[in-house]
Every structure is written in structure tokens, then in C-alpha cells.
Design a protein around this motif. Structure first.
Motif: not given
Lengths: 112, 113
Positions: A31, A33, A48, A95-103, B33, B35, B98
Motif C-alpha cells: 500500500y 498513501f 492511496y 504499508s504492508p498488507s496487515s496494518h501500520g503506515q510508515f511515513f 495508533y 505517531y 489496509n
């Protein structure tokens, strides 16, 4: 392990010019975004992608904004023509398929 | 609709505990979450909690979730000057795959030495 990479980090341009922001997501993330951050509106989702396909672009302000993801390792956000109200920090996140987004670190855009 | 609310500012003394609060309106959120954003930087994922949990601890960070009141908090123990930043609460509705995050406006934490 490289995180999300964005370029340029800063962009100053004049009203009416075309602006292209670039993003390289974390390898293996499905993913991607694009968010915009302003003082007035906070963080807003623009668009996204999942597996390079746009899923929701309802946050794109108007036709002047477009985004593409030609392959799993690259995406662009283009503004043409740019206007002063587009000035903001633009973030890409993956983001991977599971969850959690990395900016990524963001691109600070100033339109004069 | 989706709405996440946070207080804008918090000031604490170094060594004290900080508690940053967040309320959300949509009970269908699945993950919540926290951040952290330092000046001129992107958002760093600190921690998260799944909606069927009520507490999660990770070193100096403790997340508490009250689903009934739709209230989330982040406690930072032994707050240091390096913790000064803006903290964002965000919710996600992903049950599989997601979805985009809905963010609060952020709480600016100032740590006084």
C-alpha cells in the motif's frame, strides 16, 4: 533498511508551474498513501494505492492534482498548474498488507 | 462520521510522566495508533493498540484504550527533553488489508528541563 524515500525535500515554485513530487515506498509494502499536512487542516489523505492500483482518490483537491504508481517501487504526485494554496508538506507513506503506515520525511512545497 | 480530537498543547517537567489524550467518534475502528513528529521530520510510528485490547505497554510508553468512552491515551514515563514533539493519534478501520488513517490535529508536547 531504507525507509520511505521522498524527493525533493523542499520545493519552491511560482504560481502556474508544474510540480512533481516523488516517492519510493519500502520494498515489499503493498500500500502507498499520499497525505498533505497544513496548519489549518492537519493531515489529510489525498489518494492511496494497493498493488499499484488507485483505490480512493476522493481526497484529491481538484483536477490540478494527479498521482501515478507505474510500478511497486515508485509513485508521483503532480500538481499542474500549482497555486499558492497548494503550499503544504506532502507526505508519502507505505504499508504492508496487515496494518501500520510508515511515513517518508515529506516534501515541503511553497508556491509563490 | 470519522473524527479524532486531541488537546493542542501539553507542558511537563523533565522526569515527570506525560499523558496525552485522544477521543474518537467511530466505534468501528480496529486499530488505534500513536505517531510522533519532530520539527521538519515525517511521522514516526510509536505504538498501536488493537481495538479488542485495553492496555499495551512498550518500554516507557503505555497505551490505554477505553472503548466504551472512545478514549485513547498515551503515557510517557520519565519524560525527557528528546520527547518534545507533536504526537498524533490516528484510527484505522482495516479488518483485513489496509485503509487510510484518520488523524487528530496533534498534541504539541513541551518538556521543560
Amino acid at each position: 533498511d531504507a525507509g520511505v524515500i521522498q524527493s525533493p525535500r523542499h520545493e519552491v515554485t511560482e504560481m502556474g508551474q508544474e510540480v512533481t513530487l516523488r516517492c519510493k515506498p519500502i520494498s515489499g509494502h503493498d500500500y502507498l498513501f499520499w497525505y498533505r499536512q497544513t496548519m489549518m487542516r492537519g493531515l489529510e489523505l489525498l489518494i492511496y494505492f494497493n498493488n499499484n492500483v488507485p483505490i480512493d482518490d476522493s481526497g484529491m483537491p481538484e483536477d490540478r492534482f494527479s498521482a501515478k504508481m507505474p510500478n511497486a517501487s515508485f509513485s508521483t504526485l503532480k500538481i499542474q498548474p500549482s497555486e499558492p494554496r497548494d503550499s503544504a508538506v506532502y507526505f508519502c507513506a507505505s504499508s504492508p498488507s496487515s496494518h501500520g503506515q510508515f511515513f517518508g520525511p515529506g516534501t515541503r512545497l511553497t508556491v509563490l | 462520521g470519522e473524527d479524532v480530537e486531541q488537546s493542542l498543547f501539553l507542558s511537563v517537567r523533565e522526569g515527570d510522566s506525560s499523558v496525552i489524550n485522544c477521543t474518537y467518534t467511530d466505534s468501528s475502528s480496529t486499530y488505534l495508533y500513536w505517531y510522533k513528529q519532530e520539527p521538519g521530520a515525517g511521522l514516526q510510528l510509536l505504538t498501536y493498540i488493537f481495538s479488542n485490547m485495553d492496555m499495551k505497554q512498550d518500554q516507557r510508553l503505555t497505551v490505554l484504550l477505553n472503548k466504551k468512552d472512545k478514549h485513547l491515551s498515551l503515557r510517557i514515563a520519565d519524560t525527557q527533553t528528546g520527547d518534545s514533539a507533536i504526537y498524533f493519534c490516528a484510527e484505522s478501520f482495516a479488518s483485513s488489508g489496509n485503509t487510510p488513517l484518520v488523524f487528530g490535529k496533534g498534541t504539541r508536547l513541551s518538556v521543560i528541563a
